[in-house]
Design a protein around this motif. Structure first.
Motif, PDB file in Angstrom:
ATOM      1  N   GLN A 169       2.439   9.072   4.033  1.00  0.00           N
ATOM      2  CA  GLN A 169       3.396   7.932   3.865  1.00  0.00           C
ATOM      3  C   GLN A 169       4.930   8.384   4.155  1.00  0.00           C
ATOM      4  OE1 GLN A 169       2.732   6.504   0.251  1.00  0.00           O
ATOM      5  NE2 GLN A 169       1.013   5.216   0.755  1.00  0.00           N
ATOM      6  N   LEU A 170       5.304   9.443   3.463  1.00  0.00           N
ATOM      7  CA  LEU A 170       6.674   9.733   3.153  1.00  0.00           C
ATOM      8  C   LEU A 170       7.172  10.262   4.711  1.00  0.00           C
ATOM      9  CD1 LEU A 170       6.817  11.535  -0.208  1.00  0.00           C
ATOM     10  CD2 LEU A 170       7.608   9.199   0.544  1.00  0.00           C
ATOM     11  N   LYS A 171       6.142  11.073   5.364  1.00  0.00           N
ATOM     12  CA  LYS A 171       6.659  11.790   6.508  1.00  0.00           C
ATOM     13  C   LYS A 171       6.930  10.573   7.747  1.00  0.00           C
ATOM     14  CE  LYS A 171       3.418  14.041   9.111  1.00  0.00           C
ATOM     15  NZ  LYS A 171       2.399  14.777   9.487  1.00  0.00           N
ATOM     16  N   ASP A 172       5.988   9.514   7.462  1.00  0.00           N
ATOM     17  CA  ASP A 172       6.317   8.196   8.314  1.00  0.00           C
ATOM     18  C   ASP A 172       7.692   7.727   8.205  1.00  0.00           C
ATOM     19  OD1 ASP A 172       3.862   8.551   9.627  1.00  0.00           O
ATOM     20  OD2 ASP A 172       2.755   6.952   8.546  1.00  0.00           O
ATOM     21  N   LYS A 173       8.146   8.087   6.988  1.00  0.00           N
ATOM     22  CA  LYS A 173       9.487   7.187   6.619  1.00  0.00           C
ATOM     23  C   LYS A 173      10.613   8.454   6.734  1.00  0.00           C
ATOM     24  CE  LYS A 173       7.710   4.003   3.339  1.00  0.00           C
ATOM     25  NZ  LYS A 173       7.135   4.042   2.052  1.00  0.00           N
ATOM     26  N   ASP A 174      10.169   9.483   7.451  1.00  0.00           N
ATOM     27  CA  ASP A 174      11.345  10.727   7.344  1.00  0.00           C
ATOM     28  C   ASP A 174      11.917  11.111   6.300  1.00  0.00           C
ATOM     29  OD1 ASP A 174      11.090  11.023  10.264  1.00  0.00           O
ATOM     30  OD2 ASP A 174      12.497   9.147  10.756  1.00  0.00           O
ATOM     31  N   ILE A 175      10.775  10.991   5.093  1.00  0.00           N
ATOM     32  CA  ILE A 175      11.215  11.531   4.020  1.00  0.00           C
ATOM     33  C   ILE A 175      10.848  13.059   3.696  1.00  0.00           C
ATOM     34  CG2 ILE A 175      11.475  11.146   1.455  1.00  0.00           C
ATOM     35  CD1 ILE A 175      11.317   8.430   1.707  1.00  0.00           C
TER      36      ILE A 175
ATOM     37  N   ALA B 168       2.176  -3.769   5.563  1.00  0.00           N
ATOM     38  CA  ALA B 168       1.151  -3.062   4.479  1.00  0.00           C
ATOM     39  C   ALA B 168       1.630  -1.854   3.747  1.00  0.00           C
ATOM     40  CB  ALA B 168      -0.289  -2.898   5.026  1.00  0.00           C
ATOM     41  N   GLU B 169       2.353  -1.152   4.356  1.00  0.00           N
ATOM     42  CA  GLU B 169       2.787   0.099   3.820  1.00  0.00           C
ATOM     43  C   GLU B 169       3.915  -0.181   2.733  1.00  0.00           C
ATOM     44  OE1 GLU B 169       1.828   3.444   3.992  1.00  0.00           O
ATOM     45  OE2 GLU B 169       0.282   2.722   5.324  1.00  0.00           O
ATOM     46  N   GLU B 170       4.561  -1.153   3.113  1.00  0.00           N
ATOM     47  CA  GLU B 170       5.781  -1.677   2.217  1.00  0.00           C
ATOM     48  C   GLU B 170       5.978  -2.854   1.942  1.00  0.00           C
ATOM     49  OE1 GLU B 170       7.996  -0.308   0.014  1.00  0.00           O
ATOM     50  OE2 GLU B 170       8.419   1.294   1.434  1.00  0.00           O
ATOM     51  N   PRO B 171       4.942  -3.399   1.252  1.00  0.00           N
ATOM     52  CA  PRO B 171       4.750  -4.949   0.989  1.00  0.00           C
ATOM     53  C   PRO B 171       6.039  -5.823   0.646  1.00  0.00           C
ATOM     54  CG  PRO B 171       3.103  -3.898  -0.036  1.00  0.00           C
ATOM     55  CD  PRO B 171       4.038  -2.730   0.379  1.00  0.00           C
ATOM     56  N   LEU B 172       6.753  -5.081  -0.162  1.00  0.00           N
ATOM     57  CA  LEU B 172       7.926  -5.866  -0.606  1.00  0.00           C
ATOM     58  C   LEU B 172       9.274  -5.061  -0.198  1.00  0.00           C
ATOM     59  CD1 LEU B 172       6.375  -6.274  -4.395  1.00  0.00           C
ATOM     60  CD2 LEU B 172       6.877  -8.124  -2.741  1.00  0.00           C
ATOM     61  N   ARG B 173      10.448  -5.991   0.117  1.00  0.00           N
ATOM     62  CA  ARG B 173      11.782  -5.323  -0.079  1.00  0.00           C
ATOM     63  C   ARG B 173      12.253  -5.470  -1.219  1.00  0.00           C
ATOM     64  NH1 ARG B 173      12.217  -3.001   4.665  1.00  0.00           N
ATOM     65  NH2 ARG B 173      14.063  -1.990   3.760  1.00  0.00           N
TER      66      ARG B 173
ATOM     67  N   THR C 256      15.130  -0.393  -0.875  1.00  0.00           N
ATOM     68  CA  THR C 256      13.682  -0.183  -0.671  1.00  0.00           C
ATOM     69  C   THR C 256      13.185   1.245  -0.589  1.00  0.00           C
ATOM     70  OG1 THR C 256      13.498  -2.361   0.396  1.00  0.00           O
ATOM     71  CG2 THR C 256      11.645  -1.205   0.603  1.00  0.00           C
ATOM     72  N   VAL C 257      14.106   2.112   0.218  1.00  0.00           N
ATOM     73  CA  VAL C 257      13.720   3.337   0.727  1.00  0.00           C
ATOM     74  C   VAL C 257      14.099   4.391  -0.586  1.00  0.00           C
ATOM     75  CG1 VAL C 257      14.251   5.097   2.301  1.00  0.00           C
ATOM     76  CG2 VAL C 257      13.985   2.873   3.034  1.00  0.00           C
ATOM     77  N   ARG C 258      15.275   3.889  -1.039  1.00  0.00           N
ATOM     78  CA  ARG C 258      15.714   4.883  -2.152  1.00  0.00           C
ATOM     79  C   ARG C 258      14.772   5.073  -3.451  1.00  0.00           C
ATOM     80  NH1 ARG C 258      21.825   3.991  -4.001  1.00  0.00           N
ATOM     81  NH2 ARG C 258      21.324   5.750  -5.053  1.00  0.00           N
ATOM     82  N   ILE C 259      14.055   3.850  -3.710  1.00  0.00           N
ATOM     83  CA  ILE C 259      13.483   3.930  -4.991  1.00  0.00           C
ATOM     84  C   ILE C 259      11.955   4.673  -4.644  1.00  0.00           C
ATOM     85  CG2 ILE C 259      14.253   1.798  -6.017  1.00  0.00           C
ATOM     86  CD1 ILE C 259      11.568   0.447  -5.219  1.00  0.00           C
ATOM     87  N   ARG C 260      11.741   4.578  -3.381  1.00  0.00           N
ATOM     88  CA  ARG C 260      10.415   5.315  -3.059  1.00  0.00           C
ATOM     89  C   ARG C 260      10.525   6.748  -2.911  1.00  0.00           C
ATOM     90  NH1 ARG C 260       7.624   1.757  -4.933  1.00  0.00           N
ATOM     91  NH2 ARG C 260       7.962  -0.371  -4.270  1.00  0.00           N
ATOM     92  N   THR C 261      11.620   7.397  -3.072  1.00  0.00           N
ATOM     93  CA  THR C 261      11.550   8.911  -2.932  1.00  0.00           C
ATOM     94  C   THR C 261      11.015   9.534  -4.189  1.00  0.00           C
ATOM     95  OG1 THR C 261      13.723   8.835  -4.297  1.00  0.00           O
ATOM     96  CG2 THR C 261      13.809   9.024  -1.834  1.00  0.00           C
ATOM     97  N   ASP C 262      10.542  10.788  -3.976  1.00  0.00           N
ATOM     98  CA  ASP C 262       9.736  11.363  -4.989  1.00  0.00           C
ATOM     99  C   ASP C 262      10.514  11.589  -6.315  1.00  0.00           C
ATOM    100  OD1 ASP C 262       7.185  12.540  -5.973  1.00  0.00           O
ATOM    101  OD2 ASP C 262       7.917  14.235  -5.794  1.00  0.00           O
ATOM    102  N   GLU C 263      11.846  11.856  -6.011  1.00  0.00           N
ATOM    103  CA  GLU C 263      12.803  12.135  -7.114  1.00  0.00           C
ATOM    104  C   GLU C 263      12.896  10.741  -8.091  1.00  0.00           C
ATOM    105  OE1 GLU C 263      16.658  12.171  -5.691  1.00  0.00           O
ATOM    106  OE2 GLU C 263      17.725  13.008  -7.401  1.00  0.00           O
ATOM    107  N   ALA C 264      13.112   9.784  -7.473  1.00  0.00           N
ATOM    108  CA  ALA C 264      12.814   8.294  -8.137  1.00  0.00           C
ATOM    109  C   ALA C 264      11.826   8.023  -8.854  1.00  0.00           C
ATOM    110  CB  ALA C 264      13.046   7.160  -6.987  1.00  0.00           C
TER     111      ALA C 264
END
Ligand code: DC
Length: 239
Positions: free
Chosen positions: A166-172, A79-84, A93-101
Motif C-alpha cells: 500500500q505504502l509503495k503504491d503511494k510512494d511512501i 477502496a484503498e483510501e475510502p475517505l479524504r 489524507t496522505v500525511r496521516i497515513r505515514t507509519d510515523e503518524a
C-alpha cells in the motif's frame, strides 16, 4: 440529544493492517452506510499536536486538541483510501497515513483523557441509515450494543507485506523489515495497554485473513451482515 440507538452500527476491530479499511469501505458502499475511521481521529490528534507544538506528554493539552480540532471526512470511490481527511481545512489524507503518524497515534491513544475527548465525536457519526465503525475498541467500548461486531486479524508477516505494498503504491518509502517490527511493536502497545486494549469483544465474530483471499474475507463479511442485520450488501466496481 437525539436517540440514535436504533441506527445500526457494524463494528470492525482488529490490529493494524488486518484489512479493516477494505472491509469497512465495501460494507459502507454496499449498504449506503456512513464510515467512522476512528484510527484517523487518533492520527489527527497527533498531527494537530505536531502542528501546534504540543508536548506529547501533556495529556490535558492533547485532550483539548481532540475536543477542539476541526475535522472533516469526505467519502471517495477509492477502496484503498475510502475517505479524504481534512484538519482545519487542510487535506492531510496522505500525511496521516505515514507509519510515523501511526506510531504517534498509538502512543497517545492509551491516554484516557484523549480517548474520552473524542467519544462524543465518534458517536456523532451514528447517522441514518447506519454506520460502519473501524477501530480497536468499537465493539468493546465505543459501540458496545452494535448488532454486528467483526474482529479482523492476520499474522504480522501478512499484514506487514500488505501495508508495504500500500505504502509503495503511494510512494511512501519504508523497508519491509522495519514495517514488520513497527507492526509487532504497535500490536504490543495496542493489546497490552490498560485502557480499551485491542481484543475481540465477547460477541465478535473473528475473521483471520492470513491465508484466505480478499474475496473470501468480503464474502464472509457480507454473509454476516445478512445473518445479523437482514441486509443484502450490493457489490460495486470500487470494492
Ligand atoms: O487504525 P490505525 O492504524 O489508523 O490506528 C492508529 C493507532 O490509533 C493505533 O495504533 C491505535 C490507535 N487506535 C485506538 O487506540 N483506538 C481506535 N479505535 C483506533 C485506533
Amino acid at each position: 440529544m437525539n436517540d440514535t440507538t436504533d441506527i445500526p452500527v457494524i463494528a470492525i476491530d482488529g490490529p493494524s493492517g488486518s484489512g479493516k479499511g477494505m472491509v469497512t469501505h465495501a460494507l459502507a458502499r454496499g449498504l449506503g452506510f456512513h464510515i467512522l475511521d476512528s484510527g484517523a481521529l487518533y492520527r489527527l490528534i497527533g498531527l494537530a499536536a505536531i502542528k501546534s507544538g504540543t508536548d506529547p506528554a501533556d495529556e490535558p493539552a492533547l485532550a483539548r486538541l481532540g475536543l477542539e480540532m476541526d475535522v472533516r471526512f469526505e467519502p471517495t470511490d477509492d477502496a484503498e483510501e475510502p475517505l479524504r481527511v481534512f484538519l482545519e481545512g487542510e487535506d492531510v489524507t496522505v500525511r496521516i497515513r505515514t507509519d510515523e503518524a501511526g506510531v504517534y497515534a498509538s502512543r497517545i491513544a492509551p491516554l484516557p483523557q484523549v480517548r474520552e475527548s473524542i467519544r462524543i465525536l465518534q458517536h456523532s457519526f451514528r447517522c441514518a441509515p447506519g454506520l460502519v465503525a473501524d477501530g480497536r475498541d468499537m465493539g468493546t467500548d465505543v459501540f458496545v450494543g452494535a448488532p454486528l461486531k467483526i474482529y479482523l486479524t492476520a499474522s504480522v508477516e501478512a499484514r506487514a507485506e500488505r501495508r508495504y505494498n500500500q505504502l509503495k503504491d503511494k510512494d511512501i518509502g519504508v523497508s519491509l523489515a522495519a514495517l514488520s517490527q513497527s507492526i509487532a511493536e504497535r500490536d504490543e502497545r495496542d493489546m497490552n495497554r490498560a485502557v480499551a486494549p485491542l481484543r475481540p469483544a465477547d460477541d465478535a465474530i473473528v475473521i483471520d485473513s492470513t491465508s484466505i483471499s480478499r474475496e473470501e474475507v468480503l464474502e464472509r463479511a457480507f454473509a454476516l451482515v445478512q445473518e445479523h442485520l437482514g441486509l443484502t450488501v450490493t457489490r460495486d466496481a470500487t470494492t
